[in-house]
Write a protein that holds these residues in place. Structure first.
Motif, short mmCIF file in Angstrom:
data_model
loop_
_atom_site.label_atom_id
_atom_site.label_comp_id
_atom_site.label_asym_id
_atom_site.label_seq_id
_atom_site.Cartn_x
_atom_site.Cartn_y
_atom_site.Cartn_z
N LEU A 91 0.82 -1.21 0.00
CA LEU A 91 0.00 0.00 0.00
C LEU A 91 0.86 1.26 0.00
O LEU A 91 0.56 2.23 -0.71
CB LEU A 91 -0.96 0.00 1.19
N THR A 92 1.93 1.27 0.77
CA THR A 92 2.84 2.42 0.79
C THR A 92 3.49 2.61 -0.57
O THR A 92 3.63 3.75 -1.05
CB THR A 92 3.92 2.24 1.88
N GLY A 93 3.85 1.53 -1.22
CA GLY A 93 4.44 1.62 -2.55
C GLY A 93 3.48 2.21 -3.56
O GLY A 93 3.84 3.08 -4.36
N PHE A 94 2.20 1.76 -3.54
CA PHE A 94 1.20 2.33 -4.45
C PHE A 94 0.97 3.81 -4.17
O PHE A 94 0.87 4.63 -5.09
CB PHE A 94 -0.14 1.57 -4.34
N LEU A 95 0.91 4.16 -2.88
CA LEU A 95 0.69 5.55 -2.51
C LEU A 95 1.83 6.45 -2.97
O LEU A 95 1.60 7.52 -3.53
CB LEU A 95 0.49 5.66 -1.00
N VAL A 96 3.05 6.01 -2.76
CA VAL A 96 4.20 6.81 -3.19
C VAL A 96 4.24 6.91 -4.70
O VAL A 96 4.51 7.99 -5.26
CB VAL A 96 5.52 6.19 -2.63
N ASN A 97 3.94 5.84 -5.41
CA ASN A 97 3.95 5.86 -6.86
C ASN A 97 2.87 6.80 -7.39
O ASN A 97 3.07 7.58 -8.32
CB ASN A 97 3.74 4.45 -7.40
N TRP A 98 1.65 6.75 -6.78
CA TRP A 98 0.56 7.61 -7.21
C TRP A 98 0.87 9.08 -6.96
O TRP A 98 0.62 9.94 -7.79
CB TRP A 98 -0.70 7.19 -6.45
N ALA A 99 1.52 9.39 -5.79
CA ALA A 99 1.81 10.78 -5.45
C ALA A 99 3.03 11.30 -6.21
O ALA A 99 3.14 12.50 -6.45
CB ALA A 99 2.04 10.91 -3.95
N SER A 100 3.92 10.44 -6.61
CA SER A 100 5.15 10.92 -7.25
C SER A 100 4.91 11.39 -8.68
O SER A 100 5.60 12.28 -9.16
CB SER A 100 6.21 9.82 -7.24
N ASP A 101 3.92 10.84 -9.37
CA ASP A 101 3.68 11.23 -10.76
C ASP A 101 3.25 12.70 -10.85
O ASP A 101 3.87 13.47 -11.60
CB ASP A 101 2.64 10.29 -11.39
N PRO A 102 2.26 13.19 -10.11
CA PRO A 102 1.92 14.62 -10.19
C PRO A 102 3.04 15.52 -9.64
O PRO A 102 3.28 16.60 -10.15
CB PRO A 102 0.66 14.77 -9.34
N LEU A 103 3.69 15.06 -8.63
CA LEU A 103 4.79 15.83 -8.06
C LEU A 103 5.92 15.99 -9.06
O LEU A 103 6.51 17.06 -9.20
CB LEU A 103 5.28 15.17 -6.78
N TRP A 104 6.21 14.93 -9.79
CA TRP A 104 7.28 14.98 -10.80
C TRP A 104 6.91 15.96 -11.93
O TRP A 104 7.75 16.71 -12.40
CB TRP A 104 7.54 13.58 -11.35
N ARG A 105 5.67 15.95 -12.33
CA ARG A 105 5.22 16.88 -13.38
C ARG A 105 5.30 18.32 -12.89
O ARG A 105 5.63 19.22 -13.65
CB ARG A 105 3.79 16.56 -13.81
#
Length: 182
Positions: free
Chosen positions: A165-179
């Motif tokens: 769950l932490t991995g999915f959450l970090v992956n989901w949050a990192s995409d908008p943050l990266w943009r």
């Protein structure tokens, strides 16, 4: 017989002096033989030839003895009482350190012996159990292992779920943050 450092140096010095004397004696005999035969052929007397041989021996000894350095040690004074007492003190200090090492080693070995004695008593108690008592203990230990196994499986599954769950959450949050950063 035990030799101290001082007696070993004296023996070395004596051996060097003896070696120097052998060199001197050998060269003197060779020189005497050559001088006597040569001087007699030239017509000189034997006494003059011997005198020349002694002069040569003295010159050789003046060269060989300082090269060996033995004459200084040979003429050196024996160690004083104070020096000997210093050697005794250092020897006693060394013996004291060895005794300390032995005491520490003995304490470690006594601790190991005590642990082995306790293990032996436990094994003797287990050996004195009746078959019914052994079966009861085995059932109790097996039940305890089963409980611990179930707890370990629940704990491992919980950590796995939290990690995923932490991995999915970090992956989901990192995409908008990266943009947003680029």
């Amino acid at each position: 017989m035990q030799q101290t450092e001082g007696t070993r140096l004296d023996l070395r010095a004596a051996s060097r002096i003896v070696g120097g004397a052998m060199i001197i004696g050998g060269t003197e005999l060779l020189f005497l033989a050559l001088v006597i035969s040569g001087l007699q052929a030239a017509g000189l007397h034997k006494d003059a030839a011997r005198a020349m041989g002694l002069v040569f021996a003295c010159i050789t000894s003046l060269v060989v003895l300082p090269l060996t350095g033995s004459w200084r040690r040979w003429l050196a004074r024996p160690p004083t009482l104070r020096a000997r007492l210093g050697e005794v003190r250092t020897s006693l200090a060394h013996v004291g350190s060895i005794l300390g090492d032995l005491e520490r080693d003995l304490a470690v070995r006594m601790q190991l012996l005590q642990e082995r004695q306790e293990q032996l008593e436990e094994y003797e108690q287990v050996a004195s159990l009746t078959p019914e008592q052994r079966e009861a203990i085995e059932r109790m230990v097996a039940a305890q292992f089963a409980k611990e196994g179930k707890k370990a499986v629940r704990r491992d599954l919980t950590f796995l779920t939290v990690g995923v769950l932490t991995g999915f959450l970090v992956n989901w949050a990192s995409d908008p943050l990266w943009r947003w950063l680029t």
